[in-house]
Design a protein around this motif. Structure first.
Motif, PDB file in Angstrom:
ATOM      1  N   GLY A  65       0.774  -1.168   0.167  1.00 28.32           N
ATOM      2  CA  GLY A  65      -0.008  -0.072   0.149  1.00 28.32           C
ATOM      3  C   GLY A  65       0.757   1.252  -0.005  1.00 28.32           C
ATOM      4  N   LEU A  66       2.169   1.104  -0.279  1.00 30.08           N
ATOM      5  CA  LEU A  66       2.916   2.300   0.050  1.00 30.08           C
ATOM      6  C   LEU A  66       3.454   2.558  -1.728  1.00 30.08           C
ATOM      7  N   GLU A  89       4.517   7.530   0.779  1.00 28.55           N
ATOM      8  CA  GLU A  89       3.142   7.769   1.011  1.00 28.55           C
ATOM      9  C   GLU A  89       2.307   6.499   1.296  1.00 28.55           C
ATOM     10  N   ALA A  90       1.604   6.499   2.084  1.00 29.67           N
ATOM     11  CA  ALA A  90       0.525   5.404   2.383  1.00 29.67           C
ATOM     12  C   ALA A  90      -0.660   5.556   1.752  1.00 29.67           C
ATOM     13  N   ARG A  91      -0.782   4.814   0.703  1.00 31.34           N
ATOM     14  CA  ARG A  91      -2.008   4.946  -0.022  1.00 31.34           C
ATOM     15  C   ARG A  91      -3.181   3.957   0.457  1.00 31.34           C
ATOM     16  N   SER A  92      -2.844   3.009   1.025  1.00 28.62           N
ATOM     17  CA  SER A  92      -3.884   1.868   1.603  1.00 28.62           C
ATOM     18  C   SER A  92      -3.056   0.926   2.523  1.00 28.62           C
ATOM     19  N   GLY A  99      -3.958   2.247  10.251  1.00 27.63           N
ATOM     20  CA  GLY A  99      -3.662   3.304   9.301  1.00 27.63           C
ATOM     21  C   GLY A  99      -2.277   3.529   9.075  1.00 27.63           C
ATOM     22  N   SER A 101       1.592   2.094   8.094  1.00 26.48           N
ATOM     23  CA  SER A 101       2.344   1.110   7.211  1.00 26.48           C
ATOM     24  C   SER A 101       3.481   0.377   8.313  1.00 26.48           C
ATOM     25  N   SER A 197       1.412   6.828   7.643  1.00 29.63           N
ATOM     26  CA  SER A 197       0.089   7.094   7.205  1.00 29.63           C
ATOM     27  C   SER A 197      -0.330   7.744   6.121  1.00 29.63           C
ATOM     28  N   LYS A 198      -1.578   7.976   5.645  1.00 24.38           N
ATOM     29  CA  LYS A 198      -1.680   8.948   4.725  1.00 24.38           C
ATOM     30  C   LYS A 198      -1.420  10.421   5.120  1.00 24.38           C
ATOM     31  N   ASP A 199      -1.540  10.665   6.247  1.00 24.33           N
ATOM     32  CA  ASP A 199      -1.294  12.077   6.810  1.00 24.33           C
ATOM     33  C   ASP A 199       0.029  12.351   7.248  1.00 24.33           C
ATOM     34  N   PRO A 201       3.365  11.368   5.719  1.00 28.97           N
ATOM     35  CA  PRO A 201       4.147  10.659   4.885  1.00 28.97           C
ATOM     36  C   PRO A 201       5.689  11.036   5.309  1.00 28.97           C
TER      37      PRO A 201
END
Length: 213
Positions: A65-66, A89-92, A99, A101, A197-199, A201
Motif C-alpha cells: 500500500g506504499l 506515502e501510504a495509499r492503503s 492506518g 504502514s 500513514s496517509k497524513d 508521509p
C-alpha cells in the motif's frame, strides 16, 4: 552528476535503468524497494514563462500500500538548479494496522563521478557549528546528531574549480552518509525510520547546484 537511473521515452510512461546515478530506497538496506521498481510518469510539463518550472512527477509502487513519489523540477530562470521532492506515502494499508504502514526510511543515494578523486572534498558547516571537510582518506563516514550538515554540504573539486552544492531541510534528514568509491562518491540523505500513514508521509526536499569555486 549522472541521472541515469531513469529516462523519459515519449513512447512509454515507464522508466527503468538499473545502473549507478540517482537512486532512492524505502528502507535502510542497500538497494531496498524503490531502487529498481518501475516508475510511472504521472504528469510533466514545461512552462514557457521564465518564472515557471520544468517538472516531471514520478510514482513507483513499493508494495504494502506504499508509493514512492518523486517530483523533479528545474527553474527555467536558473537551469543550474535541480530540485527533487521525494516522499513515501501510504495509499492503503491492511486492516488492524491503525492506518500505519510497516517501518520505512527514505534513503536518497546519488552517485557522482569524480575526475580528480584525490583533489575532491566534501565541505560543510555542521549543526553544532563546526567546520568539516571529508576527503578520500576518510573512507565511509556517517554523520548524525549535531555532526550533520546544517542544511547544506558541498562537493568541491579543487583541481577543476567546480563545486556541487546540495541543499536540504536538515529537519527532514536524520543521517547523512559519505561513501567513496574508486572514481565516484555517494552523498546520501536518510530520513527517520518510522511507519507512515496517509497524513504522515516521509519527505525529503533537496536541490543540487553546480557553481564555480
Amino acid at each position: 552528476m549522472d541521472w541515469r537511473p531513469y529516462y523519459f521515452d515519449d513512447s512509454s510512461s515507464f522508466c527503468r535503468i538499473e545502473i549507478h546515478g540517482y537512486e532512492e530506497y524505502s528502507r535502510t538496506e542497500y538497494r531496498s524497494a524503490g531502487c529498481t521498481e518501475e516508475y510511472k510518469i504521472v504528469r510533466g510539463h514545461l512552462e514557457q514563462s521564465c518564472v515557471e518550472e520544468s517538472k516531471v512527477f514520478l510514482e513507483g509502487d513499493i508494495v504494502g500500500g506504499l508509493v514512492l513519489q518523486r517530483h523533479i523540477s528545474i527553474l527555467t530562470d536558473n537551469p543550474k538548479i535541480v530540485q527533487i521532492d521525494s516522499s513515501i506515502e501510504a495509499r492503503s494499508v491492511g486492516p488492524g494496522s491503525g492506518g500505519f504502514s510497516r517501518l520505512v526510511c527514505l534513503r536518497v543515494r546519488p552517485t557522482f563521478t569524480l575526475l580528480h578523486p584525490t583533489e575532491v572534498v566534501v565541505a560543510f558547516t555542521a549543526i553544532n557549528g563546526s567546520k568539516q571537510e571529508i576527503s578520500l582518506d576518510s573512507g565511509e563516514v556517517t554523520l548524525e546528531g549535531g555532526l550533520r550538515p546544517n542544511g547544506e554540504w558541498t562537493l568541491v573539486d579543487k583541481c577543476s574549480g567546480l563545486s556541487m552544492v546540495n541543499r536540504f531541510d536538515h529537519r527532514q534528514v536524520s543521517k547523512c552518509l559519505v561513501h567513496w568509491g574508486t572514481s565516484d562518491l555517494n552523498m546520501e540523505l536518510w530520513s527517520d525510520e518510522r511507519p507512515v500513514s496517509k497524513d504522515t508521509p516521509l519527505r525529503i526536499c533537496h536541490r543540487y547546484e553546480v557553481t564555480q569555486t
